[in-house]
Scaffold this motif. Structure first.
Motif, mmCIF file in Angstrom:
data_model
loop_
_atom_site.group_PDB
_atom_site.id
_atom_site.type_symbol
_atom_site.label_atom_id
_atom_site.label_comp_id
_atom_site.label_asym_id
_atom_site.label_seq_id
_atom_site.Cartn_x
_atom_site.Cartn_y
_atom_site.Cartn_z
ATOM 1 N N ASP A 174 0.807 -1.220 0.000
ATOM 2 C CA ASP A 174 0.000 0.000 0.000
ATOM 3 C C ASP A 174 0.836 1.265 0.000
ATOM 4 O OD1 ASP A 174 0.938 -0.677 2.493
ATOM 5 O OD2 ASP A 174 -0.698 0.334 3.557
ATOM 6 N N LEU A 175 2.158 1.114 0.059
ATOM 7 C CA LEU A 175 3.022 2.288 0.046
ATOM 8 C C LEU A 175 3.211 2.782 -1.394
ATOM 9 C CD1 LEU A 175 5.783 1.293 2.623
ATOM 10 C CD2 LEU A 175 3.790 2.767 2.968
ATOM 11 N N PRO A 176 3.318 4.114 -1.603
ATOM 12 C CA PRO A 176 3.402 4.678 -2.964
ATOM 13 C C PRO A 176 4.604 4.174 -3.764
ATOM 14 C CG PRO A 176 2.914 6.384 -1.348
ATOM 15 C CD PRO A 176 3.247 5.155 -0.560
ATOM 16 N N SER A 177 5.697 3.886 -3.088
ATOM 17 C CA SER A 177 6.918 3.498 -3.811
ATOM 18 C C SER A 177 7.109 1.994 -3.884
ATOM 19 C CB SER A 177 8.137 4.131 -3.135
ATOM 20 O OG SER A 177 8.216 3.711 -1.770
ATOM 21 N N PHE A 178 6.032 1.213 -3.594
ATOM 22 C CA PHE A 178 6.180 -0.237 -3.601
ATOM 23 C C PHE A 178 6.459 -0.772 -5.005
ATOM 24 C CE2 PHE A 178 4.471 -4.557 -3.908
ATOM 25 C CZ PHE A 178 5.208 -5.162 -2.906
ATOM 26 N N ASP A 179 5.717 -0.274 -5.994
ATOM 27 C CA ASP A 179 5.929 -0.713 -7.387
ATOM 28 C C ASP A 179 6.629 0.374 -8.184
ATOM 29 O OD1 ASP A 179 5.250 -3.303 -7.918
ATOM 30 O OD2 ASP A 179 3.095 -2.902 -7.958
ATOM 31 N N ARG A 180 7.301 -0.073 -9.271
ATOM 32 C CA ARG A 180 7.944 0.891 -10.164
ATOM 33 C C ARG A 180 6.875 1.708 -10.877
ATOM 34 N NH1 ARG A 180 13.029 0.747 -12.141
ATOM 35 N NH2 ARG A 180 13.239 -1.438 -11.505
ATOM 36 N N THR A 181 6.979 3.003 -10.792
ATOM 37 C CA THR A 181 5.984 3.880 -11.403
ATOM 38 C C THR A 181 6.306 4.085 -12.875
ATOM 39 O OG1 THR A 181 5.683 5.035 -9.303
ATOM 40 C CG2 THR A 181 4.880 6.142 -11.297
ATOM 41 N N LYS A 182 5.295 3.941 -13.705
ATOM 42 C CA LYS A 182 5.474 4.200 -15.122
ATOM 43 C C LYS A 182 5.499 5.703 -15.362
ATOM 44 C CE LYS A 182 3.441 -0.059 -16.905
ATOM 45 N NZ LYS A 182 2.404 -0.646 -17.815
ATOM 46 N N VAL A 183 6.669 6.177 -15.815
ATOM 47 C CA VAL A 183 6.827 7.611 -16.040
ATOM 48 C C VAL A 183 5.999 8.062 -17.229
ATOM 49 C CG1 VAL A 183 8.487 9.435 -16.544
ATOM 50 C CG2 VAL A 183 9.133 7.530 -15.052
ATOM 51 N N SER A 184 5.954 7.275 -18.280
ATOM 52 C CA SER A 184 5.199 7.646 -19.476
ATOM 53 C C SER A 184 4.536 6.407 -20.050
ATOM 54 C CB SER A 184 6.126 8.275 -20.523
ATOM 55 O OG SER A 184 7.149 7.373 -20.885
ATOM 56 N N ALA A 185 3.533 6.611 -20.864
ATOM 57 C CA ALA A 185 2.835 5.495 -21.488
ATOM 58 C C ALA A 185 3.750 4.808 -22.505
ATOM 59 C CB ALA A 185 1.572 6.000 -22.168
ATOM 60 N N ARG A 186 3.528 3.546 -22.685
ATOM 61 C CA ARG A 186 4.318 2.768 -23.643
ATOM 62 C C ARG A 186 3.964 3.196 -25.060
ATOM 63 N NH1 ARG A 186 5.956 -3.471 -23.966
ATOM 64 N NH2 ARG A 186 5.526 -3.885 -26.155
ATOM 65 N N ARG A 187 4.999 3.471 -25.869
ATOM 66 C CA ARG A 187 4.817 3.855 -27.277
ATOM 67 C C ARG A 187 5.764 2.987 -28.106
ATOM 68 N NH1 ARG A 187 2.556 8.601 -28.747
ATOM 69 N NH2 ARG A 187 4.129 8.980 -30.376
ATOM 70 N N SER A 188 5.200 2.075 -28.859
ATOM 71 C CA SER A 188 5.993 1.097 -29.610
ATOM 72 C C SER A 188 6.000 1.415 -31.100
ATOM 73 C CB SER A 188 5.438 -0.322 -29.397
ATOM 74 O OG SER A 188 5.495 -0.677 -28.041
ATOM 75 N N ALA A 189 7.167 1.239 -31.713
ATOM 76 C CA ALA A 189 7.311 1.423 -33.163
ATOM 77 C C ALA A 189 7.716 0.093 -33.785
ATOM 78 C CB ALA A 189 8.353 2.487 -33.470
ATOM 79 N N PHE A 190 7.243 -0.151 -34.990
ATOM 80 C CA PHE A 190 7.605 -1.356 -35.726
ATOM 81 C C PHE A 190 8.848 -1.102 -36.567
ATOM 82 C CE2 PHE A 190 7.431 -3.353 -39.960
ATOM 83 C CZ PHE A 190 7.593 -4.681 -39.598
ATOM 84 N N LEU A 191 9.753 -2.091 -36.595
ATOM 85 C CA LEU A 191 10.947 -2.029 -37.445
ATOM 86 C C LEU A 191 11.000 -3.299 -38.282
ATOM 87 C CD1 LEU A 191 13.613 -0.778 -38.370
ATOM 88 C CD2 LEU A 191 14.726 -1.885 -36.412
ATOM 89 N N GLY A 192 11.073 -3.143 -39.600
ATOM 90 C CA GLY A 192 11.110 -4.295 -40.490
ATOM 91 C C GLY A 192 12.041 -4.080 -41.659
ATOM 92 N N ARG A 193 12.281 -5.156 -42.396
ATOM 93 C CA ARG A 193 13.152 -5.084 -43.572
ATOM 94 C C ARG A 193 12.836 -6.247 -44.493
ATOM 95 N NH1 ARG A 193 17.306 -7.762 -45.222
ATOM 96 N NH2 ARG A 193 17.403 -8.929 -43.249
ATOM 97 N N VAL A 194 12.873 -5.996 -45.777
ATOM 98 C CA VAL A 194 12.741 -7.032 -46.792
ATOM 99 C C VAL A 194 14.019 -7.025 -47.608
ATOM 100 C CG1 VAL A 194 11.431 -7.870 -48.774
ATOM 101 C CG2 VAL A 194 10.248 -6.768 -46.895
ATOM 102 N N SER A 195 14.608 -8.204 -47.788
ATOM 103 C CA SER A 195 15.883 -8.285 -48.483
ATOM 104 C C SER A 195 15.698 -8.260 -49.986
ATOM 105 C CB SER A 195 16.614 -9.565 -48.081
ATOM 106 O OG SER A 195 17.787 -9.721 -48.847
ATOM 107 N N THR A 196 16.473 -7.434 -50.647
ATOM 108 C CA THR A 196 16.486 -7.422 -52.114
ATOM 109 C C THR A 196 17.162 -8.663 -52.651
ATOM 110 O OG1 THR A 196 18.551 -6.165 -52.067
ATOM 111 C CG2 THR A 196 16.523 -4.910 -52.197
#
Length: 404
Positions: free
Chosen positions: A13-35
């Motif tokens: 029940d203490l405020p610092s018990f869990d790691r606080t998420k500073v910012s929302a998760r923002r995910s980017a996709f990275l891909g590649r197709v070989s010539t």
């Protein structure tokens, strides 16, 4: 990190018990197709997005999509250089917000927290490149996640899986390079052309050669060199080689002669020093097919360094009409080397040796002094100072030609 060694009483029940998420998760996709693998981007990229999406949180979507259609052997600085028009023409259903370079440049500014890819080889085939990308992103606090890695377990186990995967990609790259090089060598040995056709030739599909068809049904016919329909081009190429070989003219002087008679020496646009020097240096004018002259996988685009001649691959026999003989081509290279030597001590002497060889005269060193050397050229003895001035060299060459 989970630990079984918790506090003796409930502290949740203490405020610092869990790691606080500073910012929302923002995910980017990275891909590649070989010539190199002849993959279809319209199928491969959506599949990669689907697989990478499995590592998104519930209800999360990608905030951006970064992908390239390029070889995974390229370093990061050479990736993502294709034009937008090229990518628009691929008809890929996944939007493209840029390539690998754009991701590295914009990820921190856009607040991206995670980069998700199907596997490490979609970042690069070379382990050093994928490690560099991971390091650059993680230094900015951005986690790189590969969908083919197991979920849970220890960090060391995850890291071991990742590195094994990157080693596999590196080995695959080496095997691919070996097989590709072997195929290209056989392509040249059997007489088929690589690249553009030199000035006196055009490329013609060899109808007798076996056809290679990609898995998408596109044929890749083999081509050979045949004389250009304008026969004047053979004469022009032969003459400019002669001007270098016998008269030791620089490219600028050869251009002056060629441009003075455009009917005899035709050219699209105009003659340039690169064109003249390139023709003089091109061994394909001898009728042989030659491969691996340039290290095209290194250096900047358009500026690939020349490989040593010992690494060139020659067809066992002539495979197309020759403009000059191999001996004439070699002499032209010797003259070019002497001219590039300029004021170097052996430059003028090399010119004398080249001219003597052309005239069929042996050159033998008789004796050496502190300020001069004595040579026997044919049946005459010639005393040459050290170093040999260009004027003296030209006088010796003129004397040899007059006596012949």
């Amino acid at each position: 990190m989970y630990t079984p060694f918790g506090a003796p009483i409930d502290l949740s029940d203490l405020p610092s018990f869990d790691r606080t998420k500073v910012s929302a998760r923002r995910s980017a996709f990275l891909g590649r197709v070989s010539t190199k693998d002849n993959q279809d981007p319209s199928l491969s990229i959506p599949r990669q997005v689907s697989h990478a999406s499995a590592r998104l949180d519930d209800g999360e979507e990608f905030v951006a999509h970064y992908w390239d259609v390029e070889s995974g052997m390229l370093p990061p600085e050479l990736r993502g250089l294709g034009t937008q028009e090229m990518y628009d023409g691929l008809a890929v259903s996944v939007q493209r917000d840029g390539g690998l370079q754009d991701l590295l440049a914009c990820a921190e500014v856009l607040g991206i927290t995670h980069v998700l890819a199907e596997s490490s080889d979609r970042v690069a085939r070379a382990m050093l490149t994928s490690l560099t990308v991971e390091h650059d992103l993680e230094a900015k606090g951005i986690e790189v996640v590969y969908a083919d890695e197991p979920v849970g377990g220890t960090e060391s186990g995850r890291l071991r899986t990742r590195r094994y995967s990157q080693v596999d990609a590196e080995i695959y790259r080496a095997v691919l390079m070996e097989k590709s090089m072997g195929g290209q060598i056989q392509h040249a040995v059997q007489g088929w052309n690589h690249g553009y056709a030199p000035y006196p030739y055009i490329r013609e599909v060899d109808e007798t050669a076996p056809r290679k068809t990609s898995r998408f049904g596109m044929e890749r016919p083999k081509q050979k060199l045949v004389p250009h329909p304008d026969s004047r081009r053979f004469d022009a190429a032969r003459e400019l080689c002669r001007l270098r070989r016998e008269e030791h003219l620089k490219a600028a002087d050869i251009i002056t002669i060629l441009e003075a008679d455009p009917e005899r020496y035709p050219i699209e646009d105009r003659w340039t020093q690169n064109r003249v020097s390139g023709l003089i240096e091109n061994p394909k004018l001898t009728g042989y097919q030659v491969y691996n002259r340039r290290a095209k996988r290194t250096g900047r685009p358009g500026l690939s360094p020349l490989n040593p001649m010992s690494e060139w691959v020659w067809s066992p026999r002539p495979v197309h009409d020759a403009v000059i003989s191999v001996e004439e081509w070699k002499t032209a290279q010797e003259v070019t080397a002497a001219m590039r030597a300029g004021a170097a001590n052996d430059g003028p002497l090399l010119r004398i040796r080249t001219a003597a060889r052309r005239l069929g005269l042996p050159v033998t060193l008789v004796s050496t002094g502190a300020t001069h050397k004595v040579y026997r050229i044919g049946d005459r003895q010639v005393v040459l100072p050290i170093p040999v001035p260009n004027g003296v060299a030209q006088q010796v060459i003129d004397d040899m030609e007059r006596q012949r």
